[in-house]
Structure formats: structure tokens, C-alpha cells
Write a protein that holds these residues in place. Sequence first.
Motif, short mmCIF file in Angstrom:
data_model
loop_
_atom_site.label_atom_id
_atom_site.label_comp_id
_atom_site.label_asym_id
_atom_site.label_seq_id
_atom_site.Cartn_x
_atom_site.Cartn_y
_atom_site.Cartn_z
N ASP A 293 0.86 -1.19 0.00
CA ASP A 293 0.00 0.00 0.00
C ASP A 293 0.89 1.24 0.00
O ASP A 293 1.71 1.42 0.91
CB ASP A 293 -0.92 -0.01 1.23
CG ASP A 293 -1.84 1.20 1.25
OD1 ASP A 293 -2.26 1.63 0.16
OD2 ASP A 293 -2.12 1.73 2.34
N LEU A 294 0.73 2.09 -1.02
CA LEU A 294 1.52 3.31 -1.14
C LEU A 294 0.63 4.51 -0.91
O LEU A 294 -0.40 4.66 -1.59
CB LEU A 294 2.18 3.39 -2.52
CG LEU A 294 3.05 4.63 -2.77
CD1 LEU A 294 4.30 4.57 -1.91
CD2 LEU A 294 3.42 4.74 -4.24
N ASP A 295 1.00 5.35 0.04
CA ASP A 295 0.23 6.55 0.36
C ASP A 295 1.14 7.76 0.22
O ASP A 295 2.20 7.81 0.85
CB ASP A 295 -0.34 6.45 1.78
CG ASP A 295 -1.13 7.71 2.15
OD1 ASP A 295 -1.96 8.15 1.34
OD2 ASP A 295 -0.90 8.25 3.24
N ILE A 296 0.75 8.72 -0.62
CA ILE A 296 1.53 9.93 -0.86
C ILE A 296 0.65 11.12 -0.52
O ILE A 296 -0.45 11.27 -1.08
CB ILE A 296 2.01 10.00 -2.32
CG1 ILE A 296 2.86 8.78 -2.65
CG2 ILE A 296 2.80 11.28 -2.56
CD1 ILE A 296 3.28 8.72 -4.10
N GLY A 297 1.11 11.96 0.37
CA GLY A 297 0.31 13.11 0.77
C GLY A 297 1.14 14.11 1.54
O GLY A 297 2.38 14.03 1.59
N PRO A 298 0.49 15.09 2.17
CA PRO A 298 1.23 16.09 2.94
C PRO A 298 1.82 15.49 4.20
O PRO A 298 1.26 14.57 4.81
CB PRO A 298 0.15 17.14 3.26
CG PRO A 298 -1.14 16.39 3.18
CD PRO A 298 -0.96 15.34 2.14
N GLY A 299 2.98 16.01 4.59
CA GLY A 299 3.63 15.54 5.80
C GLY A 299 3.03 16.15 7.04
O GLY A 299 2.22 17.09 6.98
N PRO A 300 3.38 15.64 8.20
CA PRO A 300 2.81 16.16 9.45
C PRO A 300 3.21 17.61 9.75
O PRO A 300 2.48 18.32 10.42
CB PRO A 300 3.36 15.21 10.52
CG PRO A 300 4.58 14.60 9.90
CD PRO A 300 4.31 14.54 8.43
#
Length: 317
Positions: A293-300
Motif C-alpha cells: 500500500d503506497l500513500d503519498i500526501g502532505p507531511g505532518p
Amino acid sequence: MSLFWRIFGLNAVVFGAATALLLWAPITVSVPVVLTEAVVLVGGLVIMLVANAALLRIGLAPLDRLTQRMTTVDLLRPGQRLPVDGHGGVAELLRTFNEMLDRLEAERATSSARALSAQEAERRRIAQELHDEVGQSMTAVLLELKRAADRAPEALRTDLQHAQETTRESLDEVRRIARRLRPGVLDDLGLVSALTALTTDYGTHTGLSVYRRFDPDLPPLEPAAELVLYRVAQESLTNAARHADARRIDLTLRHTAAAVVLDVTDDGSGMGRASEGAGIRGMRERALLIDADLDIGPGPAGGARVRLTVPLPRDAA
């Protein structure tokens, strides 16, 4: 019920109800038509049209869902299926669409596996040739320059030493490219050593502050899974260095009871509304090969975050 009979039945219900009202309602039409009768007739027509539109919207709702899914479906995000309820033409259409997605995803996975396997084989061949052919030739040139510099007069020695230093830097660059093409340390020493060498290399040549943390006692993984983890980390570091204007990158490799998780975060500008390029789509294709599962999004804390979750084999889990 087929789509034709579904629409026909909905219209029949509306027109039948309108006919029944005309037959049993105490309403007559004068000649010429008076205003109150015209208002009643127009009102009845409006009610009939509204009821017909509402029933048609309910009956054709599955086709609207099908249209929306067809415009948004992405084979790199598998599992996007439409619920199929009942029987008839519409249900059969939805079922056929889901089966078509099953075939397309299977064919995409097979073709991607062949393409990525051929790509890795070609990278291995090019890396081997760079190391054996180009690297040895440049090493020989470097030795010749050293011998020439030792025998040359003082006026030429400085120029020969400069050429020697340039050749040595080029040789280091060739070796670095060969390591990126095919990391031999991954095969020889394992994933942790390969990621350590990768982050050190990126920190040295890009000036970024790369921080890494690896959980102790990581469970063993298949060679294909280790290669995917390495390539995703490599592409994430490349994107952060080239496109994100980042100054710090954090790479974490940890494990849970059922998976190994790779996290790469940076403090750059993030993705914003930019579309996914070939690099990110390549990461998704690699993740699909091992059911990860690959999830790409904004960091914390801003920037971007890439998280790859690789399920463990049943015996390791």
C-alpha cells in the motif's frame, strides 16, 4: 428487467396515474377552456413531469454511478468496484464493468511485472558495464596520468595533476551512477545497509540533511520486496532533492506485527495540486507488484510524505 422495460414501466406508472385522475376526478374541460381549468391542467402536467423525472433519476442512478466511476478509475489504485444489486440489464452492465476492471488490473499487473523486470535487468547490465568497462578504463587512464605526472617537468606537472583529479572525480561519479542503477550492497549486505548507503550518498551530493531511523530486528523480506522498498526510498529522495526545495529529509523503516513500513518525509514545498509524474506512478506500479500500500500526501509538518506498507509473509507475520 432490461433498461428499456425499466424506463417504459416508470413512464407507464406516471401516465397511468394521470389517466386515472382524469377518469375519476370531478374535473371537466369547457370549450373554450376557462382559466381555472387551464391552471388545473397545467398543474397536473407539472406534477406528472416532476414525478416522471424523479422516477427516472432513481431508475438511472446506477448508470450515473457507472459514468462517474469510469471517469475516475485508475488501474494503479485497484479495488474500485461498483456495488451490484438485483438482476436485469443494469445489474448485468455493472457486473460486466467490474469484471472488465478485474481483467484490466490483472493484465496491467502482468505487463508491469514484465516491464519492471526487464528494466531491472537492463539497469544491472548497464551498471555492470559501467563498473567493468568504463570504470576500468578510467582507472587505467588515472594510473597513466599519475605516471606521466611523476615523470613530467615542473611546468606540466600541475596540469597533469589537475587532469588526474578531474579523472578521479569522473570515476567516482561513474561508480555512484552504477550504484544507483543496481545497488550491489542490497544483494550483499541487505536492505538496511543499502538504505544507509543511499541516504549517505544523497546527503553528501545534494547538501540535504538526511536523518534515518531503522527499527532493530526487522523481519526478513523477499528480495522483490526489498528492491521495491529501496526503489521507493530512492525515488522519494530524488523528488525531494529536485522538486520540493527541501532542506531536511527523514527516512524511517519500522515494522508492525503484519507489515514493514517505510516513511519518507521532507520539509519542502509539498506536492500542491501538481499531477503525479512518471516517478510517482512508477512507485505505484512497484507497490502493486508486492501487494503493498503506497500513500503519498502532505507531511505532518508540511512538505510531502511517502509511506509504503509492505505486508509480511504469513510465516514471518
